[in-house]
Write an enzyme that holds these catalytic residues in place. Structure first.
Site, PDB file in Angstrom:
ATOM      1  N   HIS A  69      58.333  30.401  39.875  1.00 21.40           N
ATOM      2  CA  HIS A  69      56.953  30.697  40.457  1.00 21.40           C
ATOM      3  C   HIS A  69      55.981  30.643  38.546  1.00 21.40           C
ATOM      4  O   HIS A  69      54.628  30.471  38.314  1.00 21.40           O
ATOM      5  CB  HIS A  69      56.406  31.480  40.678  1.00 21.40           C
ATOM      6  CG  HIS A  69      56.890  33.092  39.745  1.00 21.40           C
ATOM      7  ND1 HIS A  69      58.751  33.530  39.341  1.00 21.40           N
ATOM      8  CD2 HIS A  69      56.866  33.609  38.368  1.00 21.40           C
ATOM      9  CE1 HIS A  69      58.572  34.238  38.601  1.00 21.40           C
ATOM     10  NE2 HIS A  69      57.368  34.594  38.430  1.00 21.40           N
TER      11      HIS A  69
HETATM   12  C1  UD1 Z   1      52.548  37.727  37.187  1.00 17.01           C
HETATM   13  C2  UD1 Z   1      53.091  38.256  36.563  1.00 17.01           C
HETATM   14  C3  UD1 Z   1      55.055  37.031  36.046  1.00 17.01           C
HETATM   15  C4  UD1 Z   1      55.538  38.296  36.530  1.00 17.01           C
HETATM   16  C5  UD1 Z   1      54.992  37.278  37.978  1.00 17.01           C
HETATM   17  C6  UD1 Z   1      55.628  38.159  39.493  1.00 17.01           C
HETATM   18  C7  UD1 Z   1      51.245  37.707  34.844  1.00 17.01           C
HETATM   19  C8  UD1 Z   1      50.592  37.173  33.523  1.00 17.01           C
HETATM   20  N1  UD1 Z   1      52.235  37.129  35.383  1.00 17.01           N
HETATM   21  O1  UD1 Z   1      52.714  35.859  37.781  1.00 17.01           O
HETATM   22  O2  UD1 Z   1      54.700  37.121  34.679  1.00 17.01           O
HETATM   23  O3  UD1 Z   1      56.291  36.769  37.003  1.00 17.01           O
HETATM   24  O4  UD1 Z   1      53.551  38.110  38.053  1.00 17.01           O
HETATM   25  O5  UD1 Z   1      55.694  37.761  40.674  1.00 17.01           O
HETATM   26  O6  UD1 Z   1      51.095  38.924  34.474  1.00 17.01           O
HETATM   27  N2  UD1 Z   1      48.688  35.666  44.635  1.00 17.01           N
HETATM   28  C9  UD1 Z   1      48.781  35.714  46.356  1.00 17.01           C
HETATM   29  N3  UD1 Z   1      49.344  37.412  46.317  1.00 17.01           N
HETATM   30  C10 UD1 Z   1      49.019  38.608  45.790  1.00 17.01           C
HETATM   31  C11 UD1 Z   1      48.866  37.737  44.027  1.00 17.01           C
HETATM   32  C12 UD1 Z   1      49.382  36.177  43.977  1.00 17.01           C
HETATM   33  O7  UD1 Z   1      48.439  35.033  46.109  1.00 17.01           O
HETATM   34  O8  UD1 Z   1      49.212  38.641  45.969  1.00 17.01           O
HETATM   35  C13 UD1 Z   1      48.615  34.292  43.819  1.00 17.01           C
HETATM   36  C14 UD1 Z   1      46.846  34.398  43.797  1.00 17.01           C
HETATM   37  O9  UD1 Z   1      46.256  32.934  43.887  1.00 17.01           O
HETATM   38  C15 UD1 Z   1      47.225  34.172  42.592  1.00 17.01           C
HETATM   39  C16 UD1 Z   1      48.443  33.553  41.962  1.00 17.01           C
HETATM   40  O10 UD1 Z   1      49.135  34.288  43.301  1.00 17.01           O
HETATM   41  O11 UD1 Z   1      45.786  33.780  41.682  1.00 17.01           O
HETATM   42  C17 UD1 Z   1      48.745  33.662  40.595  1.00 17.01           C
HETATM   43  O12 UD1 Z   1      49.124  35.630  40.501  1.00 17.01           O
HETATM   44  P1  UD1 Z   1      49.084  36.321  39.318  1.00 17.01           P
HETATM   45  O13 UD1 Z   1      49.605  37.562  39.522  1.00 17.01           O
HETATM   46  O14 UD1 Z   1      47.708  35.817  38.319  1.00 17.01           O
HETATM   47  O15 UD1 Z   1      50.122  35.667  38.358  1.00 17.01           O
HETATM   48  P2  UD1 Z   1      51.772  35.484  39.024  1.00 17.01           P
HETATM   49  O16 UD1 Z   1      51.864  34.249  39.360  1.00 17.01           O
HETATM   50  O17 UD1 Z   1      51.671  36.034  39.969  1.00 17.01           O
HETATM   51  N1  UDP Z   2      62.154  38.981  44.381  1.00 10.99           N
HETATM   52  C1  UDP Z   2      61.772  39.350  45.550  1.00 10.99           C
HETATM   53  N2  UDP Z   2      61.707  38.519  46.771  1.00 10.99           N
HETATM   54  C2  UDP Z   2      61.653  37.212  46.308  1.00 10.99           C
HETATM   55  C3  UDP Z   2      61.542  36.461  45.463  1.00 10.99           C
HETATM   56  C4  UDP Z   2      62.276  37.554  44.314  1.00 10.99           C
HETATM   57  O1  UDP Z   2      62.546  40.327  46.628  1.00 10.99           O
HETATM   58  O2  UDP Z   2      60.739  36.473  47.754  1.00 10.99           O
HETATM   59  C5  UDP Z   2      62.279  39.857  43.220  1.00 10.99           C
HETATM   60  C6  UDP Z   2      63.511  39.771  42.976  1.00 10.99           C
HETATM   61  O3  UDP Z   2      65.518  39.733  43.596  1.00 10.99           O
HETATM   62  C7  UDP Z   2      63.521  40.760  41.577  1.00 10.99           C
HETATM   63  C8  UDP Z   2      62.301  39.875  41.531  1.00 10.99           C
HETATM   64  O4  UDP Z   2      61.098  39.676  42.179  1.00 10.99           O
HETATM   65  O5  UDP Z   2      64.302  42.198  42.033  1.00 10.99           O
HETATM   66  C9  UDP Z   2      61.770  39.372  40.637  1.00 10.99           C
HETATM   67  O6  UDP Z   2      60.183  39.511  40.240  1.00 10.99           O
HETATM   68  P1  UDP Z   2      59.454  37.571  40.414  1.00 10.99           P
HETATM   69  O7  UDP Z   2      60.529  37.098  40.005  1.00 10.99           O
HETATM   70  O8  UDP Z   2      58.257  37.744  40.511  1.00 10.99           O
HETATM   71  O9  UDP Z   2      58.835  38.245  38.316  1.00 10.99           O
HETATM   72  P2  UDP Z   2      59.985  38.242  36.393  1.00 10.99           P
HETATM   73  O10 UDP Z   2      60.811  38.970  37.015  1.00 10.99           O
HETATM   74  O11 UDP Z   2      59.673  36.473  36.153  1.00 10.99           O
HETATM   75  O12 UDP Z   2      58.148  38.057  35.972  1.00 10.99           O
END
Ligand code: UD1
Ligand code: UDP
Length: 365
Positions: free
Chosen positions: A204
């Protein structure tokens, strides 16, 4: 002591899972504010249910947006909340935009910031998380670190050693506390996979999802992987994958919606290897002793490589293939790093109880 714990995104929820009961046991009144950065039920609600996390007291509904929009909206709402509530401290976890927003909003209304998971560095300023970590750490009055390397990073950046406490890794504590709860939990067969005979994949990070050439290489590597692939897809990744035919009828890659925490833990435990760009998954795979291949240009979780649990590989199909073969041949005999144990949350509570050193100029401000 009254503390507002700010969460917003998936990894934040998991980090506060073990924390809330430990704070309560120490007599610290902790209340959760959820910014709403993540809002889908599979990205938020499921973790509160899986981990018995108390309902957030405040839900700010920030949602998605550009970095400035998301961070700025969260700051405006959090400033109002902190000004009205005047907690003794704001505790933030990890490195997401909600973490940075809370730190900035709190410090400006003179509420001390406590950062859990302080000091990790990828040395890659193109990562939004690296920017968030650097700024949050500079603003924090108390910095709680997961590894000794993080202490060294902070000291090198001029952080006062009196502010740094090496508490250990809260993600590791969550794994250790929840593994007994998933004994016998068979998740992989639900997805058509057999124990120890599949690869679990998560992707992601913008460096992969937002660079079509890298995502195409990862997709090609998955299609020619040595074992069937199970890939719970982050909502950011889903629309971008469509172009590569991954997960189509003929594919050996099974795409699913994101799964809950307990299911994810079971899937990591039972996988032959994990391929990821997630920070948390690198740590969890290390804890459940499943070899990990991290497809990124760098990692702030270098400790997992040092102990022999993880390998870093660039997004090139052949290199990923070779790294996966190496992972599958690996002996799972590494030991987890120091203080990746079940005492992390209680060390956090102790650090808070010992007192938060005020920032320069706070006295009399
Ligand atoms: C964010 C964090 C990242 C983390 C990740 C965990 C920042 C800069 N990034 O990235 O460090 O690893 O979360 O998962 O804070 N969206 C949905 N539904 C949701 C949430 C998001 O559809 O519930 C989609 C939207 O299109 C959104 C995109 O995902 O624009 C990105 O979401 P965002 O929270 O901006 O960043 P992540 O890529 O999730
Ligand atoms: N995770 C989860 N379901 C998924 C993918 C990830 O529960 O489908 C959990 C994973 O086990 C870990 C956390 O989400 O506990 C990690 O989050 P993510 O990879 O979104 O963010 P990051 O750690 O890279 O910031």
């Amino acid at each position: 002591m009254r503390v507002i714990v700010v969460v917003g995104a998936r990894p934040n929820f998991i980090k506060v899972g073990p924390l809330m009961p430990a704070l309560a046991a120490a007599g610290i009144h902790a209340h959760i504010a959820h910014t709403g950065q993540h809002y889908d039920s599979a990205m938020s609600d499921v973790f509160f249910a899986d981990l018995d996390i108390p309902e957030p007291e405040w839900f700010l509904g920030v949602g998605s947006g550009t970095h400035a929009v998301q961070t700025g909206t969260a700051m405006m709402k959090l400033e109002e909340l902190f000004s009205a509530e005047r907690p003794d401290a704001v505790l933030v976890v990890g490195d997401v935009n909600s973490t940075l927003a809370a730190a900035l909003a709190a410090v400006k209304v003179h509420v001390p910031v406590v950062h859990l998971e302080a000091g990790l560095r990828s040395r890659d300023m193109s990562m939004p998380e690296e920017v968030n970590r650097l700024v949050t750490d500079q603003l924090s009055a108390l910095l709680l670190t997961p590894v000794t390397e993080a202490d060294a990073n902070l000291l090198a950046e001029g952080v006062d050693p009196a502010r740094i406490v090496f508490v250990g890794n809260i993600m590791a504590e969550s794994v250790l506390r929840n593994l007994p709860r998933i004994e016998g939990r068979d998740v992989c067969t639900r997805f058509g996979m057999a124990e120890n005979d599949y690869l679990l994949v998560t992707v992601h990070r913008p460096e992969n999802t937002d660079h079509p050439e890298r995502l195409a290489e990862i997709a090609a590597a998955l299609e020619s992987a040595p074992l069937p692939v199970l890939f719970p897809v982050h909502p950011r990744t889903r629309p971008r994958l469509a172009a590569y035919g991954v997960g189509e009828a003929s594919s050996r890659v099974r795409l699913t919606e994101p799964v809950g925490y307990l299911d994810m833990l079971a899937l990591q435990r039972d996988a032959a290897a994990v391929l990821t760009d997630s920070g948390g998954v690198q740590e969890e795979a290390c804890m459940v002793r499943t070899p990990c291949v991290t497809v990124r240009r760098n990692t702030e979780r270098g400790i997992t490589i040092d102990v022999g649990a993880n390998e870093l590989v660039s997004a090139e199909r052949e290199l990923i293939g070779v790294a996966l073969e190496r992972a599958l041949a690996k002996h799972r005999d590494w030991s987890p790093p120091e203080r990746w144990d079940e005492l992390v949350a209680s060390r956090v509570a102790d650090a808070l109880t010992d007192g938060i050193p005020p920032l320069a100029g706070y006295e009399g401000a």
